[in-house]
Design a protein around this motif. Structure first.
Motif, PDB file in Angstrom:
ATOM      1  N   VAL A  51       0.860  -1.179   0.000  1.00  0.00           N
ATOM      2  CA  VAL A  51       0.000   0.000   0.000  1.00  0.00           C
ATOM      3  C   VAL A  51       0.899   1.232   0.000  1.00  0.00           C
ATOM      4  O   VAL A  51       1.711   1.417   0.908  1.00  0.00           O
ATOM      5  N   ARG A  52       0.781   2.051  -1.014  1.00  0.00           N
ATOM      6  CA  ARG A  52       1.618   3.239  -1.130  1.00  0.00           C
ATOM      7  C   ARG A  52       1.000   4.408  -0.368  1.00  0.00           C
ATOM      8  O   ARG A  52      -0.193   4.580  -0.317  1.00  0.00           O
ATOM      9  N   ARG A  53       1.891   5.190   0.284  1.00  0.00           N
ATOM     10  CA  ARG A  53       1.504   6.410   1.002  1.00  0.00           C
ATOM     11  C   ARG A  53       0.614   6.135   2.209  1.00  0.00           C
ATOM     12  O   ARG A  53      -0.308   6.891   2.505  1.00  0.00           O
ATOM     13  N   GLY A  54       0.886   5.071   2.911  1.00  0.00           N
ATOM     14  CA  GLY A  54       0.251   4.805   4.187  1.00  0.00           C
ATOM     15  C   GLY A  54      -1.260   4.704   4.135  1.00  0.00           C
ATOM     16  O   GLY A  54      -1.850   4.227   3.158  1.00  0.00           O
ATOM     17  N   PHE A  55      -1.914   5.172   5.212  1.00  0.00           N
ATOM     18  CA  PHE A  55      -3.372   5.097   5.280  1.00  0.00           C
ATOM     19  C   PHE A  55      -4.030   6.008   4.254  1.00  0.00           C
ATOM     20  O   PHE A  55      -5.159   5.755   3.824  1.00  0.00           O
ATOM     21  N   SER A  56      -3.331   7.066   3.856  1.00  0.00           N
ATOM     22  CA  SER A  56      -3.845   7.924   2.805  1.00  0.00           C
ATOM     23  C   SER A  56      -4.017   7.134   1.512  1.00  0.00           C
ATOM     24  O   SER A  56      -5.024   7.255   0.809  1.00  0.00           O
ATOM     25  N   GLY A  57      -3.025   6.286   1.206  1.00  0.00           N
ATOM     26  CA  GLY A  57      -3.119   5.441   0.019  1.00  0.00           C
ATOM     27  C   GLY A  57      -4.115   4.314   0.187  1.00  0.00           C
ATOM     28  O   GLY A  57      -4.732   3.870  -0.787  1.00  0.00           O
ATOM     29  N   LEU A  58      -4.278   3.851   1.427  1.00  0.00           N
ATOM     30  CA  LEU A  58      -5.202   2.739   1.665  1.00  0.00           C
ATOM     31  C   LEU A  58      -6.641   3.160   1.387  1.00  0.00           C
ATOM     32  O   LEU A  58      -7.401   2.414   0.758  1.00  0.00           O
ATOM     33  N   HIS A  59      -7.023   4.340   1.818  1.00  0.00           N
ATOM     34  CA  HIS A  59      -8.420   4.729   1.583  1.00  0.00           C
ATOM     35  C   HIS A  59      -8.649   5.147   0.128  1.00  0.00           C
ATOM     36  O   HIS A  59      -9.799   5.279  -0.308  1.00  0.00           O
ATOM     37  N   ARG A  60      -7.562   5.311  -0.654  1.00  0.00           N
ATOM     38  CA  ARG A  60      -7.692   5.586  -2.093  1.00  0.00           C
ATOM     39  C   ARG A  60      -7.471   4.345  -2.944  1.00  0.00           C
ATOM     40  O   ARG A  60      -7.650   4.387  -4.155  1.00  0.00           O
ATOM     41  N   GLY A  61      -7.013   3.245  -2.329  1.00  0.00           N
ATOM     42  CA  GLY A  61      -6.758   2.023  -3.091  1.00  0.00           C
ATOM     43  C   GLY A  61      -5.483   2.081  -3.904  1.00  0.00           C
ATOM     44  O   GLY A  61      -5.409   1.504  -5.001  1.00  0.00           O
ATOM     45  N   ASP A  62      -4.443   2.761  -3.381  1.00  0.00           N
ATOM     46  CA  ASP A  62      -3.162   2.890  -4.085  1.00  0.00           C
ATOM     47  C   ASP A  62      -2.305   1.657  -3.778  1.00  0.00           C
ATOM     48  O   ASP A  62      -1.444   1.686  -2.891  1.00  0.00           O
ATOM     49  N   PHE A  63      -2.540   0.565  -4.509  1.00  0.00           N
ATOM     50  CA  PHE A  63      -1.921  -0.730  -4.229  1.00  0.00           C
ATOM     51  C   PHE A  63      -0.964  -1.141  -5.341  1.00  0.00           C
ATOM     52  O   PHE A  63      -1.163  -0.799  -6.510  1.00  0.00           O
ATOM     53  N   ILE A  64       0.066  -1.893  -4.959  1.00  0.00           N
ATOM     54  CA  ILE A  64       0.963  -2.525  -5.918  1.00  0.00           C
ATOM     55  C   ILE A  64       1.258  -3.946  -5.440  1.00  0.00           C
ATOM     56  O   ILE A  64       1.209  -4.231  -4.241  1.00  0.00           O
ATOM     57  N   THR A  65       1.539  -4.840  -6.369  1.00  0.00           N
ATOM     58  CA  THR A  65       1.924  -6.204  -6.014  1.00  0.00           C
ATOM     59  C   THR A  65       3.415  -6.251  -5.742  1.00  0.00           C
ATOM     60  O   THR A  65       4.214  -5.645  -6.466  1.00  0.00           O
ATOM     61  N   LEU A  66       3.809  -6.945  -4.686  1.00  0.00           N
ATOM     62  CA  LEU A  66       5.216  -7.049  -4.316  1.00  0.00           C
ATOM     63  C   LEU A  66       5.667  -8.504  -4.302  1.00  0.00           C
ATOM     64  O   LEU A  66       5.006  -9.355  -3.710  1.00  0.00           O
ATOM     65  N   GLY A  67       6.797  -8.762  -4.964  1.00  0.00           N
ATOM     66  CA  GLY A  67       7.416 -10.073  -4.924  1.00  0.00           C
ATOM     67  C   GLY A  67       8.851  -9.955  -4.447  1.00  0.00           C
ATOM     68  O   GLY A  67       9.356  -8.843  -4.231  1.00  0.00           O
ATOM     69  N   PRO A  68       9.538 -11.071  -4.295  1.00  0.00           N
ATOM     70  CA  PRO A  68      10.919 -11.049  -3.777  1.00  0.00           C
ATOM     71  C   PRO A  68      11.850 -10.132  -4.551  1.00  0.00           C
ATOM     72  O   PRO A  68      12.712  -9.470  -3.974  1.00  0.00           O
ATOM     73  N   ARG A  69      11.722 -10.075  -5.882  1.00  0.00           N
ATOM     74  CA  ARG A  69      12.614  -9.230  -6.664  1.00  0.00           C
ATOM     75  C   ARG A  69      12.271  -7.749  -6.545  1.00  0.00           C
ATOM     76  O   ARG A  69      13.119  -6.883  -6.768  1.00  0.00           O
ATOM     77  N   ASP A  70      11.027  -7.452  -6.200  1.00  0.00           N
ATOM     78  CA  ASP A  70      10.633  -6.044  -6.031  1.00  0.00           C
ATOM     79  C   ASP A  70      11.279  -5.407  -4.816  1.00  0.00           C
ATOM     80  O   ASP A  70      11.361  -4.179  -4.720  1.00  0.00           O
ATOM     81  N   VAL A  71      11.713  -6.224  -3.868  1.00  0.00           N
ATOM     82  CA  VAL A  71      12.346  -5.688  -2.658  1.00  0.00           C
ATOM     83  C   VAL A  71      13.843  -5.957  -2.632  1.00  0.00           C
ATOM     84  O   VAL A  71      14.505  -5.757  -1.607  1.00  0.00           O
ATOM     85  N   ALA A  72      14.396  -6.393  -3.772  1.00  0.00           N
ATOM     86  CA  ALA A  72      15.835  -6.616  -3.850  1.00  0.00           C
ATOM     87  C   ALA A  72      16.577  -5.284  -3.753  1.00  0.00           C
ATOM     88  O   ALA A  72      16.093  -4.243  -4.214  1.00  0.00           O
ATOM     89  N   ASN A  73      17.734  -5.300  -3.113  1.00  0.00           N
ATOM     90  CA  ASN A  73      18.591  -4.116  -2.990  1.00  0.00           C
ATOM     91  C   ASN A  73      17.897  -2.977  -2.236  1.00  0.00           C
ATOM     92  O   ASN A  73      18.125  -1.799  -2.517  1.00  0.00           O
ATOM     93  N   THR A  74      17.040  -3.305  -1.286  1.00  0.00           N
ATOM     94  CA  THR A  74      16.371  -2.277  -0.479  1.00  0.00           C
ATOM     95  C   THR A  74      16.813  -2.322   0.981  1.00  0.00           C
ATOM     96  O   THR A  74      16.516  -1.388   1.737  1.00  0.00           O
ATOM     97  N   LEU A  75      17.485  -3.386   1.375  1.00  0.00           N
ATOM     98  CA  LEU A  75      17.851  -3.586   2.776  1.00  0.00           C
ATOM     99  C   LEU A  75      18.648  -2.414   3.336  1.00  0.00           C
ATOM    100  O   LEU A  75      18.477  -2.022   4.492  1.00  0.00           O
ATOM    101  N   GLN A  76      19.514  -1.820   2.523  1.00  0.00           N
ATOM    102  CA  GLN A  76      20.417  -0.777   2.981  1.00  0.00           C
ATOM    103  C   GLN A  76      19.870   0.633   2.765  1.00  0.00           C
ATOM    104  O   GLN A  76      20.498   1.613   3.153  1.00  0.00           O
ATOM    105  N   ARG A  77      18.689   0.739   2.196  1.00  0.00           N
ATOM    106  CA  ARG A  77      18.149   2.053   1.852  1.00  0.00           C
ATOM    107  C   ARG A  77      17.357   2.666   3.000  1.00  0.00           C
ATOM    108  O   ARG A  77      16.594   1.991   3.687  1.00  0.00           O
ATOM    109  N   GLY A  78      17.548   3.968   3.215  1.00  0.00           N
ATOM    110  CA  GLY A  78      16.756   4.675   4.200  1.00  0.00           C
ATOM    111  C   GLY A  78      15.386   5.025   3.646  1.00  0.00           C
ATOM    112  O   GLY A  78      15.066   4.718   2.493  1.00  0.00           O
ATOM    113  N   GLY A  79      14.577   5.679   4.465  1.00  0.00           N
ATOM    114  CA  GLY A  79      13.231   6.036   4.020  1.00  0.00           C
ATOM    115  C   GLY A  79      12.347   4.813   3.870  1.00  0.00           C
ATOM    116  O   GLY A  79      12.551   3.789   4.525  1.00  0.00           O
ATOM    117  N   THR A  80      11.369   4.899   2.989  1.00  0.00           N
ATOM    118  CA  THR A  80      10.472   3.774   2.735  1.00  0.00           C
ATOM    119  C   THR A  80      10.087   3.726   1.266  1.00  0.00           C
ATOM    120  O   THR A  80       9.612   4.740   0.710  1.00  0.00           O
TER     121      THR A  80
END
Length: 335
Positions: A51-80
């Motif tokens: 869900v993008r942009r927290g609860f603001s995105g949840l009440h708008r239906g701002d959704f994306i599908t996430l798989g293992p490769r979508d979160v690759a190379n994110t472990l070291q990144r700050g923010g969200t």
């Protein structure tokens, strides 16, 4: 659906699809938590919706599908990577009802919320009003949530503040000045206390102790008599008057030159340190397993080196105090 790549975990709740969001202020390690949720769920044959942009995105239906490769190379990144936002609409029953409809339209069985007490309020009322299972992960640099020894982002925030304190001490000693440094912590002095001890501060002011600022004057004068070339005073932003008030009291009471440094939101940014990456990874994994086991309306934390489950309401209704032993240590070592 991706085949599991590790041993199946019991799933009596029959979870098939989960959603995950980050809410409120960002904290280093949130991406590590998202990554852990996605990869743990995938290993158990469970799909993940981001869900993008927290609860603001949840009440708008701002959704994306996430798989293992979508979160690759994110472990070291700050923010969200899912972004964050504060939502006034979500505070209303109508806003939560709309979010619940979006979750059901996407066949989402449960929601994982990474954030602080405000985010947990939103998750709690979603579950209470609409029966959607929710799990909270403590994502806040302030470390002020009851039910966990540490929160995601706290370790990095302390290291960031400490690095600044070390540099300011060099400048303070060179010019024989007093630096009054304000760190984050609107309602809690955990960051301030850790930074004070690790940075060798002469004094620390925290919201949990309403001691008089006048008491610092004798400390500053004594430091000068002992030959100290400069002094460091740490102030949590939630202490009445903040760093500016403390600095003014010192100047008015001693006539000595002071400088105020407010570190602010720099403490939220940057690559998470190893402790935050590990904590976030363990909590993200535990959150998925907790949902599979049928848990809901709880925060997953770490206490005494083990996984803990705390009712979401307890995380804001019960008070988490600073370490009084560490507070005493800060005072003892400041001579």
């Amino acid at each position: 659906m991706t085949e599991p790549y590790c041993d199946p975990h019991p799933n009596p709740a029959g979870i098939k699809r989960v959603a995950v969001l980050t809410s409120g202020g960002d904290a280093p390690g949130m991406n590590a938590a998202i990554r852990a949720v996605v990869r743990t769920a995938t290993s158990q044959g469970i799909e993940v919706i981001g869900v993008r942009r927290g609860f603001s995105g949840l009440h708008r239906g701002d959704f994306i599908t996430l798989g293992p490769r979508d979160v690759a190379n994110t472990l070291q990144r700050g923010g969200t990577i899912l972004l964050s936002a504060r939502s006034h609409t979500w505070r209303t029953p109508e806003g939560r009802a709309r979010g619940a409809r979006h979750l059901r339209a996407h066949d989402v069985d449960a929601l994982i919320v990474i954030g602080g007490d405000g985010s947990f309020h939103g998750a709690h009322f979603l579950q209470k009003e609409h029966g959607i299972p929710v799990i909270g992960l403590p994502g806040t640099i302030d470390n002020d949530l009851y039910g966990t020894d540490h929160t995601i982002g706290y370790f990095t925030a302390v290291e960031t503040a400490l690095d600044a304190v070390d540099k300011l001490r060099d400048t303070g000693a060179s010019h024989e000045r007093i630096f009054v440094i304000e760190v984050m912590g609107r309602h809690a002095g955990h960051i301030a206390l850790d930074v004070a001890v690790a940075g060798g501060a002469e004094e620390v002011f925290i919201p949990e102790d309403a001691k008089e600022v006048a008491g610092v004057l004798d400390i500053v004068k004594a430091s000068v008599k002992k030959g100290k070339m400069g002094s460091i005073i740490i102030v949590a932003e939630g202490y009445p008057g903040g760093a500016t008030g403390v600095a003014k009291a010192i100047e008015d009471g001693t006539g000595m030159e002071t400088r105020v440094s407010i570190l602010g939101h720099i403490q939220r940014g940057g690559s998470p340190v190893s402790s935050d990456r590990i904590l976030a990874s363990r909590l993200g994994e535990a959150a998925v397993y907790a949902l599979m086991e049928g848990r809901s309306d709880v925060m997953v934390g770490r206490q005494n080196h083990g996984t803990s489950f705390t009712p979401l309401a307890d995380t804001w209704e019960k008070r988490k105090d600073v370490s009084r032993d560490l507070y005493r240590c800060a005072k003892t070592l400041s001579i």
